[in-house]
Motif scaffolding. Structure first.
Motif, short mmCIF file in Angstrom:
data_model
loop_
_atom_site.label_atom_id
_atom_site.label_comp_id
_atom_site.label_asym_id
_atom_site.label_seq_id
_atom_site.Cartn_x
_atom_site.Cartn_y
_atom_site.Cartn_z
N LEU A 79 81.28 -108.57 -36.37
CA LEU A 79 82.66 -108.69 -36.51
C LEU A 79 83.25 -110.10 -37.14
N LYS A 80 82.51 -111.05 -36.45
CA LYS A 80 82.88 -112.49 -36.91
C LYS A 80 82.62 -112.69 -38.52
N SER A 81 81.66 -112.10 -38.75
CA SER A 81 81.16 -112.15 -40.43
C SER A 81 81.91 -111.23 -41.38
N GLN A 82 82.47 -110.22 -40.58
CA GLN A 82 82.86 -109.10 -41.40
C GLN A 82 82.06 -108.46 -42.16
N ILE A 83 80.78 -108.10 -41.44
CA ILE A 83 79.74 -107.37 -42.16
C ILE A 83 80.02 -105.83 -41.60
N ARG A 84 79.76 -104.99 -42.31
CA ARG A 84 79.93 -103.50 -41.78
C ARG A 84 78.48 -103.14 -41.15
N LEU A 85 78.33 -102.43 -39.82
CA LEU A 85 76.99 -101.96 -39.71
C LEU A 85 77.07 -100.56 -40.30
N SER A 86 75.72 -100.11 -40.56
CA SER A 86 75.42 -98.99 -41.02
C SER A 86 75.96 -97.70 -40.30
N PRO A 87 76.37 -96.70 -40.83
CA PRO A 87 76.57 -95.44 -39.88
C PRO A 87 75.51 -95.20 -38.96
N ALA A 88 74.06 -95.12 -39.41
CA ALA A 88 73.29 -94.94 -38.66
C ALA A 88 72.96 -95.43 -37.21
N MET A 89 73.24 -97.14 -37.57
CA MET A 89 73.13 -97.93 -36.54
C MET A 89 74.42 -97.61 -35.50
N LYS A 90 75.59 -97.31 -36.06
CA LYS A 90 76.91 -97.15 -35.30
C LYS A 90 76.71 -95.99 -34.50
N HIS A 91 75.91 -94.74 -34.95
CA HIS A 91 75.80 -93.64 -34.15
C HIS A 91 74.88 -93.83 -32.97
N THR A 92 74.08 -94.87 -32.70
CA THR A 92 73.33 -94.99 -31.83
C THR A 92 73.65 -96.09 -30.67
N ILE A 93 75.05 -96.62 -31.14
CA ILE A 93 75.64 -97.57 -30.09
C ILE A 93 76.74 -96.76 -29.48
N CYS A 94 77.01 -96.91 -28.15
CA CYS A 94 78.13 -96.75 -27.44
C CYS A 94 79.15 -97.55 -27.81
N LYS A 95 80.50 -97.12 -28.19
CA LYS A 95 81.49 -98.12 -28.74
C LYS A 95 82.06 -98.48 -27.36
N PHE A 96 82.18 -97.84 -26.33
CA PHE A 96 82.77 -98.50 -25.01
C PHE A 96 82.21 -99.20 -24.22
N CYS A 97 80.81 -99.04 -23.93
CA CYS A 97 80.08 -99.86 -23.18
C CYS A 97 78.89 -100.86 -23.93
N ASP A 98 78.78 -100.54 -25.22
CA ASP A 98 77.69 -101.26 -25.98
C ASP A 98 76.28 -101.19 -25.57
N SER A 99 75.91 -99.84 -25.04
CA SER A 99 74.69 -99.58 -24.45
C SER A 99 73.99 -98.70 -25.75
N LEU A 100 72.88 -98.59 -25.86
CA LEU A 100 72.08 -97.88 -26.74
C LEU A 100 72.06 -96.47 -26.30
N LEU A 101 72.26 -95.59 -27.32
CA LEU A 101 72.22 -94.07 -26.92
C LEU A 101 70.88 -93.45 -27.36
N ILE A 102 70.16 -93.30 -26.30
CA ILE A 102 68.90 -92.60 -26.66
C ILE A 102 69.15 -91.23 -26.06
N GLU A 103 68.62 -90.43 -26.75
CA GLU A 103 68.60 -88.89 -26.31
C GLU A 103 67.90 -88.82 -25.29
N GLY A 104 68.42 -88.25 -24.21
CA GLY A 104 67.72 -87.82 -22.85
C GLY A 104 67.61 -88.91 -21.98
N ASP A 105 67.48 -90.09 -22.50
CA ASP A 105 67.15 -91.25 -21.67
C ASP A 105 68.66 -91.83 -21.12
N THR A 106 69.68 -92.19 -22.00
CA THR A 106 70.60 -92.92 -21.89
C THR A 106 71.84 -92.03 -22.51
#
Length: 165
Positions: A71-98
């Motif tokens: 956000l500070k450097s105004q760099i967009r994250l790739s969609p694949a990376m954004k799909h694996t991050i919870c935008k509410f609590c910033d935890s990594l979304l691992i199928e079956g585990d988190t």
């Protein structure tokens, strides 16, 4: 005058490297199994015991740092990376585990196969993310308008040719 840009030169390379490193570190920590501590493990030093308990918290901290750097450097994250991050609590979304995922189709009894939606639910905060499945991305509005004008012109010309024959 400024330096000429080389063809393989990437602006903000250190920031991209930092974001990549933080994501890899968060993924590694989140994938590590949590150690069960009991009285027989008293021979281990306290540092390893605390680090094994806080893997998930440290992973979330790395994701928070990653998002703040992008956000500070105004760099967009790739969609694949954004799909694996919870935008509410910033935890990594691992199928079956988190997180858990399911396919949902709320169209008239599921009759429309193009209306399938992948629903990913975070176990940490209960947040839900939805992603369309097998749906091609819609083109941007200016491109759609140009294409629709071309199509209407072509259909008018085809209609005029039919009437003229």
């Amino acid at each position: 005058m400024g330096k000429s840009k080389a063809p393989g030169n990437v602006p903000n390379r250190p920031v991209y490297s930092r974001i990549s490193y933080l994501y890899q570190a968060a993924t590694y920590l989140a994938s590590q199994p949590k150690d069960i501590t009991n009285d027989t493990v008293a021979t281990q030093d306290k540092k390893t015991l605390y680090s094994s308990k806080s893997n998930h918290g440290l992973s979330r901290r790395f994701i928070t740092d990653l998002r703040s750097a992008s956000l500070k450097s105004q760099i967009r994250l790739s969609p694949a990376m954004k799909h694996t991050i919870c935008k509410f609590c910033d935890s990594l979304l691992i199928e079956g585990d988190t997180s858990s995922s399911s396919i949902e189709n709320k169209s008239k009894g599921g009759k429309k196969p193009w209306a399938d939606v992948l629903v990913v639910k975070c176990y940490a905060c209960g947040g839900v993310k939805r992603f369309p499945v097998q749906a091609p991305r819609q083109k941007r509005r200016p491109i759609r308008e140009v294409n629709s004008k071309k199509e209407t012109n072509q259909s008018l010309e085809a209609g005029n040719l039919r009437e003229g024959s």
